[in-house]
Design an enzyme around this catalytic site. Sequence first.
Site, mmCIF file in Angstrom:
data_model
loop_
_atom_site.group_PDB
_atom_site.id
_atom_site.type_symbol
_atom_site.label_atom_id
_atom_site.label_comp_id
_atom_site.label_asym_id
_atom_site.label_seq_id
_atom_site.Cartn_x
_atom_site.Cartn_y
_atom_site.Cartn_z
ATOM 1 C CB CYS A 1 -0.949 0.089 1.185
ATOM 2 S SG CYS A 1 -2.095 -1.277 1.288
ATOM 3 N NE ARG B 1 4.794 1.523 0.023
ATOM 4 C CZ ARG B 1 5.859 1.372 0.793
ATOM 5 N NH1 ARG B 1 7.034 1.720 0.328
ATOM 6 N NH2 ARG B 1 5.767 0.896 1.998
ATOM 7 C CD1 TRP C 1 -0.440 -6.283 -3.240
ATOM 8 C CD2 TRP C 1 -0.869 -6.971 -1.150
ATOM 9 N NE1 TRP C 1 -0.231 -7.636 -3.188
ATOM 10 C CE2 TRP C 1 -0.493 -8.088 -1.916
ATOM 11 C CE3 TRP C 1 -1.195 -7.168 0.190
ATOM 12 C CZ2 TRP C 1 -0.416 -9.366 -1.398
ATOM 13 C CZ3 TRP C 1 -1.122 -8.455 0.708
ATOM 14 C CH2 TRP C 1 -0.729 -9.531 -0.084
ATOM 15 C CG ASN D 1 1.136 0.348 4.326
ATOM 16 O OD1 ASN D 1 0.804 -0.832 4.234
ATOM 17 N ND2 ASN D 1 2.377 0.750 4.133
ATOM 18 N N GLY D 2 -1.125 -1.322 6.438
ATOM 19 C CA GLY D 2 -0.847 -2.191 7.580
ATOM 20 C C GLY D 2 -2.058 -3.045 7.899
ATOM 21 C CD GLU E 1 16.217 -13.691 -7.931
ATOM 22 O OE1 GLU E 1 15.631 -14.251 -6.992
ATOM 23 O OE2 GLU E 1 15.901 -12.554 -8.331
ATOM 24 C CE LYS F 1 13.031 -11.475 -10.161
ATOM 25 N NZ LYS F 1 13.564 -11.621 -8.884
ATOM 26 C CD GLU G 1 9.300 -12.112 -8.451
ATOM 27 O OE1 GLU G 1 9.115 -11.511 -7.397
ATOM 28 O OE2 GLU G 1 10.356 -12.003 -9.114
ATOM 29 C CG HIS H 1 16.985 -37.637 -5.872
ATOM 30 N ND1 HIS H 1 17.190 -38.975 -5.615
ATOM 31 C CD2 HIS H 1 18.215 -37.068 -5.901
ATOM 32 C CE1 HIS H 1 18.491 -39.196 -5.467
ATOM 33 N NE2 HIS H 1 19.123 -38.054 -5.641
ATOM 34 C CE LYS I 1 11.214 -3.435 -5.425
ATOM 35 N NZ LYS I 1 11.827 -4.566 -6.137
#
Length: 611
Positions: free
Chosen positions: A2, A27, A73, A99-100, A484, A488, A491, A507, A606
Site C-alpha cells: 500500500c 507498493r 494491496w 497501510n498495515g 532466482e 523471476k 513472478e 530424485h 514490492k
Amino acid sequence: MCGIVGYIGDREAYPVLINGLKRLEYRGYDSAGISVYNGKSVIYKKKGKVSDLEKFVSGKKINGKLGIGHTRWATHGEPNDVNAHPHVSFHKKFILIHNGIIENYARLRERLENRGIKFVSETDTEVLVNLIEYIYEKGNVSAEIAVRLALSKVVGAYGLVIICNDEPDKLIAARKGSPLVIGVGNEEYFIASDATPIVEYTKSVIYLNDNDVAIIKKDELVLKTVSNNTQTPRIQQLDLDIGDIDKSGYEHFMLKEIFEQPRSILDTFRGRVSNKPVDLRLGGLYDVMPKILKANRIIIIGCGTSWHAGLVGEYLFEDLARVSVEVEYASEFRYRNPIINKDDIVIAISQSGETADTLAAIKMAREAGAIVLGICNVVGSSIPRETDGGVYTHAGPEIGVASTKAFTAQVTVLAMMAIIVGKEKGFISKEQHIDLINELIKIPGKIEKILSQDSKFKEIASLYKHANNFLYLGRGYFFPVALEGALKLKEISYIHAEGYPAAEMKHGPIALIDEKMPVVVIAAKDSSYEKIVSNIQEVKARNGIVIAVVTEGDKVIRELADHVLEIPEANIVFSALLAVIPLQLLSYHIAVMRGCNVDQPRNLAKSVTVE
Ligand code: G6P
C-alpha cells in the site's frame, strides 16, 4: 505494501497526490483513491490502477490545498471500489488512509456495531476510522487526542494519514510498523510511504518512528508519541534524485534496473574497495567486528529474492571465512522455536528494509541476545534502525516489483563481508585478498559485456514464450541463481518454473522432462563443471530443451545444448553476479512477449509489510 500520500500547503493537492500515487504504485495496485478538502472533503476511489482512478475523475474539478491518497494491496476485503481507501467514518467526520493491518479489528468492529455504527466495507481500516470518530464524539476531545486514544487501543501495524472535517487546517499522520516519511517544504508538508513522491518538491525529510503521531499544519509540525510525549523532529537530507525514479527512456523500470547493474554494483562497492592501495572496508561493521570474528555461526534471514541472495551468502561465508551458515526464510524462522545463541550473528537481508516477517525475525533474534546486522537498500527504512549494524547496498531505488539490481547489490555486499571476515580470520592470504579485490572491481565491466548480448536473450525468449513450464538447474553458487531465475520467470510471466539443485533432478523433476520442457542449466565453469555436463546429457537423453548459461568459449556444452548464453570467466565467488543477468533478461523478454505487466505483476507488491 500500500502506498500512502498526503499534502498540505498552498499548492493544489490533487496533482501532488496523483503523481505521488503513480510513484508509489509499485507498493500495491488493487485500487486507488484520494480525498481532497475544500470546504468539505470529496472522496474518489476506484478498483484497479492509479490510471483507472485518473480516468474516473477526469473532467471533475478537484480543488483544495489539503488531501490524502492511497494505492492498495488488499489484505482485508477483496479489491473493489468499496474496500478502496480512503475510508470515511459513519458520521463523515474523519477520512483515513492506512497501510498495515489492525489485528484486533473484528473485536473492535463488533463493539462499534453494538453501539449502532454501520460499516460499508470489509476492511480493518474502516474499523479504525470509526473508532477514532467514536472516541472523538463520545469523549468530546480534539481530533489529535481521539487519534492517539484510538491508536492506543489498536493491535497491529499502521502507517496512516487522517483528515478531520471539523479541523481542516491539519493532517494527522501516525506510524507503527509501516513506514512514513514527511517532506518539509516552505510552508507546506508532503507525506508518503517512501521518499519517491517527495523528492521532486523537497529533499528535507523526517522519517517517523514507531508510535509517532505528527500533527501537521501548513506552517507547523508537532511530533508526539501515541502516549503524548513530545518528540523533536529530526530533519534529514535525502540522497535521491528525480532521475533515479523515472524510467530514463526504458520501456519498463525492470529493464532499466537490469541495465543499471554495472553502476549499482559499482555504487555498492564505491568508497569501500580500492586496489591501490588494496583495501576493503565496511564502516557499518566496525563496532561489531570483534563479535563477528568470535561467532560460531551466522544465520541469514530474508524473504523472496533477498533469501536467494542469502543462499549465495552461505557459499561465500563458508568458502571465504570458514564459518558455518544457516539461511532461513524469515517467515518460517520467526514462528519456529529456533535455537539462537548469544554469540550468533544474524544477517537480515531486505531491499525495502520493511518486510514484516524479516522485521519480526530480527526482533526475535535480538531478544535472544544475538547480534543482528542488516543488508538493506532503502536508507532510513525500518530494518537499519532495528539492527546493531549493517551495510547499505546503494543500488538506488528499485521500482520494478521483480527484484534485480537489489539482488546483485546484496550479493556484492555479502561477498565483501565474507572477504573481510575471511581475511581477518586468516583464511584469505594477502595474495588472494588482492586477487579477490581486483576481480570484484572487474565485475561491472563483465556485466556490461553480458548486457550487450541482450538481442540474443530476446531471440531465445521468442522461441519459448509459449512454454507452460520451465526448469532451472544449478549446482553450488549456481543453485541459488537457478532459484532466482525461476522466481523471476514465475513472478512476471506467470509461467510455472522450478529451480532445483542439478543433482536433485534425478530424485523427481526428471520425470517432468519431455520435448516441450525448456531446462535452463547454469553451467559456467566451476568445480562441479563435469557433473553439470552429465546433468545436461541426462536432460538431452529425455529430449528436453537445454538453454545453458556457460563460460565464454565453452565448446563442450555448445555441442550438447540447444542454446548457450555466454558469461565472462570470473572467480567462482563472484560468478552468481554474472550468471543471473541472462536469466533476468530472459524472463523480462518472455513476460513482455506474453503481454504481461512487467513492472506490476498481478497479486504482487514490492514491499510486503504484512505477514
Ligand atoms: C516481495 C518482492 C520481492 C522481494 C521480497 C522481499 O515479495 O516482490 O521482490 O524479494 O518481497 O522483500 P525485501 O524488501 O525484504 O527484500
